[in-house]
Motif scaffolding. Structure first.
Motif, PDB file in Angstrom:
ATOM      1  N   GLN A   1      -3.016  42.764  76.752  1.00  0.00           N
ATOM      2  CA  GLN A   1      -2.170  43.428  77.734  1.00  0.00           C
ATOM      3  C   GLN A   1      -1.553  44.665  77.106  1.00  0.00           C
ATOM      4  N   PHE A  31      -7.540  53.160  82.172  1.00  0.00           N
ATOM      5  CA  PHE A  31      -6.844  52.858  83.426  1.00  0.00           C
ATOM      6  C   PHE A  31      -7.258  53.825  84.528  1.00  0.00           C
ATOM      7  N   ASN A  32      -7.448  53.265  85.719  1.00  0.00           N
ATOM      8  CA  ASN A  32      -7.790  54.108  86.851  1.00  0.00           C
ATOM      9  C   ASN A  32      -6.659  55.060  87.200  1.00  0.00           C
ATOM     10  N   THR A  33      -5.448  54.531  87.139  1.00  0.00           N
ATOM     11  CA  THR A  33      -4.285  55.353  87.454  1.00  0.00           C
ATOM     12  C   THR A  33      -3.147  55.071  86.483  1.00  0.00           C
ATOM     13  N   ARG A  50       1.488  60.095  90.493  1.00  0.00           N
ATOM     14  CA  ARG A  50       0.392  59.302  89.950  1.00  0.00           C
ATOM     15  C   ARG A  50      -0.717  60.240  89.526  1.00  0.00           C
ATOM     16  N   ASN A  96       3.702  52.947  85.087  1.00  0.00           N
ATOM     17  CA  ASN A  96       2.727  51.942  85.501  1.00  0.00           C
ATOM     18  C   ASN A  96       1.340  52.353  85.054  1.00  0.00           C
ATOM     19  N   ALA A  98      -2.698  50.969  85.708  1.00  0.00           N
ATOM     20  CA  ALA A  98      -3.440  50.030  86.533  1.00  0.00           C
ATOM     21  C   ALA A  98      -4.934  50.267  86.494  1.00  0.00           C
ATOM     22  N   ASN A  99      -5.681  49.181  86.487  1.00  0.00           N
ATOM     23  CA  ASN A  99      -7.106  49.173  86.757  1.00  0.00           C
ATOM     24  C   ASN A  99      -7.408  47.847  87.445  1.00  0.00           C
ATOM     25  N   ARG A 100      -8.682  47.477  87.530  1.00  0.00           N
ATOM     26  CA  ARG A 100      -9.026  46.260  88.272  1.00  0.00           C
ATOM     27  C   ARG A 100      -8.424  45.009  87.657  1.00  0.00           C
ATOM     28  N   VAL A 102      -5.710  45.014  85.191  1.00  0.00           N
ATOM     29  CA  VAL A 102      -4.372  45.158  84.637  1.00  0.00           C
ATOM     30  C   VAL A 102      -3.467  45.915  85.594  1.00  0.00           C
ATOM     31  N   ASP A 103      -2.245  45.439  85.693  1.00  0.00           N
ATOM     32  CA  ASP A 103      -1.202  46.165  86.414  1.00  0.00           C
ATOM     33  C   ASP A 103       0.061  46.032  85.559  1.00  0.00           C
ATOM     34  N   TRP A 105       3.658  47.339  83.570  1.00  0.00           N
ATOM     35  CA  TRP A 105       4.878  48.111  83.804  1.00  0.00           C
ATOM     36  C   TRP A 105       5.690  48.221  82.521  1.00  0.00           C
TER      37      TRP A 105
END
Length: 115
Positions: A1, A31-33, A50, A96, A98-100, A102-103, A105
Motif C-alpha cells: 500500500q 496510478f491512474n489519477t 486531479r 489521493n 487511485a488505480n484499479r 488502490v485508493d 489517502w
C-alpha cells in the motif's frame, strides 16, 4: 500500500499563495489519477484538482484559474499551487492516489485563509 504525506499547509491572508506537496512512498506513475481533495468543517469532502497518468488535469469550478496541479514522477510528488486564496478555501486538504487496485489517502494538511 502506498503512503501519501502532505505538507505545505498553513495560515495565509486572503489573496496569498501556498504550495501543497504530496510525497508518495512509491512510484506515482502506477496510478491512474492523483488528486487533491478538501473538506471544510461540516461539509463533505470535495474534489479540488486531479491529474491523470497522461497529464490531463481537471479542476473544481471554484478553483479553476487560481489553483494548478502538477506532478514530478521522478520525485514521486504531486503539487497544488494555490494562488489568490479566499477565506472559503479554508479546509483540510487531502492527497489521493487511485488505480484499479488502490485508493489511498494522506493524513491531510490544514489550509486556513484569514486576515
Amino acid at each position: 500500500q502506498v503512503h501519501l504525506v502532505e505538507s505545505g499547509g498553513g495560515l495565509v491572508q486572503p489573496g496569498g499563495s501556498l504550495r501543497l506537496s504530496c510525497a508518495a512512498s512509491g512510484s506515482i506513475s502506477s496510478f491512474n489519477t492523483m488528486g487533491w481533495y478538501r473538506q471544510a468543517p461540516g461539509k463533505q469532502r470535495e474534489l479540488v484538482a486531479r491529474i491523470t497518468s497522461g497529464g490531463s488535469k481537471n479542476y473544481a469550478d471554484s478553483v479553476r484559474g487560481r489553483f494548478t496541479i502538477s506532478k514530478d514522477n521522478a520525485k514521486n510528488t504531486v503539487y497544488l499551487q494555490m494562488n489568490s486564496l479566499k477565506p472559503e478555501d479554508t479546509a483540510a486538504y487531502y492527497c489521493n492516489a487511485a488505480n484499479r487496485l488502490v485508493d489511498a489517502w494522506g493524513q491531510g494538511t490544514q489550509v486556513t485563509v484569514s486576515s
